[in-house]
Design a protein around this motif. Structure first.
Motif, PDB file in Angstrom:
ATOM      1  N   PRO A   1      38.934  44.670  14.004  1.00 51.42           N
ATOM      2  CA  PRO A   1      38.792  43.712  13.804  1.00 51.42           C
ATOM      3  C   PRO A   1      38.863  42.625  12.966  1.00 51.42           C
ATOM      4  O   PRO A   1      38.913  43.095  12.081  1.00 51.42           O
ATOM      5  CB  PRO A   1      37.330  43.882  14.012  1.00 51.42           C
ATOM      6  CG  PRO A   1      36.619  45.172  13.361  1.00 51.42           C
ATOM      7  CD  PRO A   1      37.944  45.719  13.243  1.00 51.42           C
ATOM      8  N   GLU A   2      39.675  41.173  13.136  1.00 52.26           N
ATOM      9  CA  GLU A   2      39.096  40.343  12.265  1.00 52.26           C
ATOM     10  C   GLU A   2      38.070  39.439  11.858  1.00 52.26           C
ATOM     11  O   GLU A   2      37.757  38.822  12.931  1.00 52.26           O
ATOM     12  CB  GLU A   2      40.946  39.299  12.569  1.00 52.26           C
ATOM     13  CG  GLU A   2      40.821  38.332  11.536  1.00 52.26           C
ATOM     14  CD  GLU A   2      41.315  38.972   9.961  1.00 52.26           C
ATOM     15  OE1 GLU A   2      40.782  38.257   9.051  1.00 52.26           O
ATOM     16  OE2 GLU A   2      41.884  39.442  10.325  1.00 52.26           O
TER      17      GLU A   2
ATOM     18  N   THR B   1      39.488  31.926  10.186  1.00 52.30           N
ATOM     19  CA  THR B   1      40.598  30.863  10.750  1.00 52.30           C
ATOM     20  C   THR B   1      41.593  31.358  10.817  1.00 52.30           C
ATOM     21  O   THR B   1      42.409  31.399  12.189  1.00 52.30           O
ATOM     22  CB  THR B   1      40.593  30.405   9.669  1.00 52.30           C
ATOM     23  OG1 THR B   1      40.038  29.909   8.865  1.00 52.30           O
ATOM     24  CG2 THR B   1      42.083  29.252   9.000  1.00 52.30           C
ATOM     25  N   LYS B   2      41.910  33.102  10.466  1.00 56.00           N
ATOM     26  CA  LYS B   2      42.524  34.027  10.801  1.00 56.00           C
ATOM     27  C   LYS B   2      42.831  33.938  11.955  1.00 56.00           C
ATOM     28  O   LYS B   2      43.731  33.940  12.592  1.00 56.00           O
ATOM     29  CB  LYS B   2      42.736  35.245  10.118  1.00 56.00           C
ATOM     30  CG  LYS B   2      44.179  35.909  10.047  1.00 56.00           C
ATOM     31  CD  LYS B   2      44.819  36.993   9.576  1.00 56.00           C
ATOM     32  CE  LYS B   2      45.629  38.031   9.361  1.00 56.00           C
ATOM     33  NZ  LYS B   2      46.147  37.749  10.368  1.00 56.00           N
ATOM     34  N   ARG B   3      41.716  34.592  12.228  1.00 53.95           N
ATOM     35  CA  ARG B   3      41.613  34.898  14.356  1.00 53.95           C
ATOM     36  C   ARG B   3      41.745  33.871  14.666  1.00 53.95           C
ATOM     37  O   ARG B   3      42.417  34.138  15.943  1.00 53.95           O
ATOM     38  CB  ARG B   3      39.964  35.601  14.024  1.00 53.95           C
ATOM     39  CG  ARG B   3      39.320  35.681  15.958  1.00 53.95           C
ATOM     40  CD  ARG B   3      38.060  37.108  15.801  1.00 53.95           C
ATOM     41  NE  ARG B   3      37.116  35.645  15.371  1.00 53.95           N
ATOM     42  CZ  ARG B   3      36.612  35.951  14.452  1.00 53.95           C
ATOM     43  NH1 ARG B   3      36.471  36.352  13.557  1.00 53.95           N
ATOM     44  NH2 ARG B   3      35.460  34.264  14.370  1.00 53.95           N
TER      45      ARG B   3
ATOM     46  N   SER C   1      44.970  33.611  17.791  1.00 49.39           N
ATOM     47  CA  SER C   1      45.118  34.206  19.094  1.00 49.39           C
ATOM     48  C   SER C   1      46.478  32.624  19.353  1.00 49.39           C
ATOM     49  O   SER C   1      46.568  32.934  20.231  1.00 49.39           O
ATOM     50  CB  SER C   1      44.046  33.143  18.912  1.00 49.39           C
ATOM     51  OG  SER C   1      43.562  32.092  18.850  1.00 49.39           O
ATOM     52  N   ALA C   2      47.023  31.574  18.312  1.00 49.18           N
ATOM     53  CA  ALA C   2      47.746  30.755  19.304  1.00 49.18           C
ATOM     54  C   ALA C   2      48.884  30.872  19.180  1.00 49.18           C
ATOM     55  O   ALA C   2      49.784  32.119  18.434  1.00 49.18           O
ATOM     56  CB  ALA C   2      47.346  29.749  17.812  1.00 49.18           C
ATOM     57  N   LEU C   3      49.559  30.951  20.372  1.00 47.85           N
ATOM     58  CA  LEU C   3      51.226  31.609  20.438  1.00 47.85           C
ATOM     59  C   LEU C   3      51.546  30.431  21.047  1.00 47.85           C
ATOM     60  O   LEU C   3      52.623  30.333  21.120  1.00 47.85           O
ATOM     61  CB  LEU C   3      50.899  32.503  21.957  1.00 47.85           C
ATOM     62  CG  LEU C   3      50.048  33.414  22.329  1.00 47.85           C
ATOM     63  CD1 LEU C   3      49.978  33.602  23.861  1.00 47.85           C
ATOM     64  CD2 LEU C   3      49.979  34.518  20.989  1.00 47.85           C
ATOM     65  N   THR C   4      51.293  29.270  20.445  1.00 45.33           N
ATOM     66  CA  THR C   4      52.220  27.983  21.319  1.00 45.33           C
ATOM     67  C   THR C   4      51.767  26.740  20.238  1.00 45.33           C
ATOM     68  O   THR C   4      50.790  26.958  20.096  1.00 45.33           O
ATOM     69  CB  THR C   4      52.047  27.968  22.689  1.00 45.33           C
ATOM     70  OG1 THR C   4      50.841  26.784  23.211  1.00 45.33           O
ATOM     71  CG2 THR C   4      52.365  28.281  23.686  1.00 45.33           C
TER      72      THR C   4
ATOM     73  N   THR D   1      45.460  22.257  19.920  1.00 45.24           N
ATOM     74  CA  THR D   1      44.283  22.073  20.971  1.00 45.24           C
ATOM     75  C   THR D   1      43.111  22.932  19.823  1.00 45.24           C
ATOM     76  O   THR D   1      41.920  22.101  19.675  1.00 45.24           O
ATOM     77  CB  THR D   1      44.116  23.021  22.034  1.00 45.24           C
ATOM     78  OG1 THR D   1      44.546  23.168  22.548  1.00 45.24           O
ATOM     79  CG2 THR D   1      42.681  23.641  22.345  1.00 45.24           C
ATOM     80  N   ILE D   2      43.044  23.574  19.255  1.00 40.09           N
ATOM     81  CA  ILE D   2      42.722  24.527  18.060  1.00 40.09           C
ATOM     82  C   ILE D   2      42.581  22.834  16.984  1.00 40.09           C
ATOM     83  O   ILE D   2      40.610  22.718  16.663  1.00 40.09           O
ATOM     84  CB  ILE D   2      42.675  25.200  17.146  1.00 40.09           C
ATOM     85  CG1 ILE D   2      42.830  26.699  18.100  1.00 40.09           C
ATOM     86  CG2 ILE D   2      42.695  25.489  15.674  1.00 40.09           C
ATOM     87  CD1 ILE D   2      44.271  28.201  17.806  1.00 40.09           C
TER      88      ILE D   2
END
Length: 135
Positions: free
Chosen positions: A9-10, A14-16, A20-23, A29-30
């Protein structure tokens, strides 16, 4: 058991989120969720009818990568000369006004990141920090 792999688990939120951002769209969006509306709209927007923004986004979407796998790439050199000076990559950081609207260190942080990456940094005439302090 060897097929069961549990992800550690992270705890850093912020890092988590960023992991999760792939594009680029995911990052946008974040940012939209976490940034005050005025600051986000200023950073996300463009001039007048935003025609050049739409064209730039479309040009980016039109890029299609065709990776060549199993080809040697031992001597790749991404460095170029920009306006008579060396750059580690064929791009730099463009001038952005009111940078401290998005980050407390503003232009100083941007210039530091550009210096660490070995790319040019351009200070805006609407900068929030003097040339002397950015230097």
């Amino acid at each position: 058991l060897e097929l069961m792999q549990f992800k550690k688990p992270e705890w850093d939120a912020t890092k988590r989120r960023l992991d999760s951002a792939l594009t680029i769209s995911d990052l946008r969006t974040i940012a939209k969720r976490r940034t005050p509306k005025a600051a986000f709209d200023y950073t996300d927007g463009a001039a007048e009818g935003e025609i050049s923004l739409r064209r730039a986004r479309q040009a980016f979407k039109d890029i299609e990568f065709h990776p060549d796998i199993l080809r040697p790439a031992a001597s790749v050199d991404t460095s170029v000369e920009i306006l008579g000076g060396p750059s580690a990559l064929p791009f730099g950081i463009a001038p952005t006004g009111f940078t401290r609207l998005m980050h407390t260190e503003g232009e100083v942080a941007g210039a530091g990141a550009a210096g660490a990456a070995g790319i040019p940094f351009t200070l805006s005439t609407l900068g929030t920090t003097s040339i002397e302090n950015v230097r």
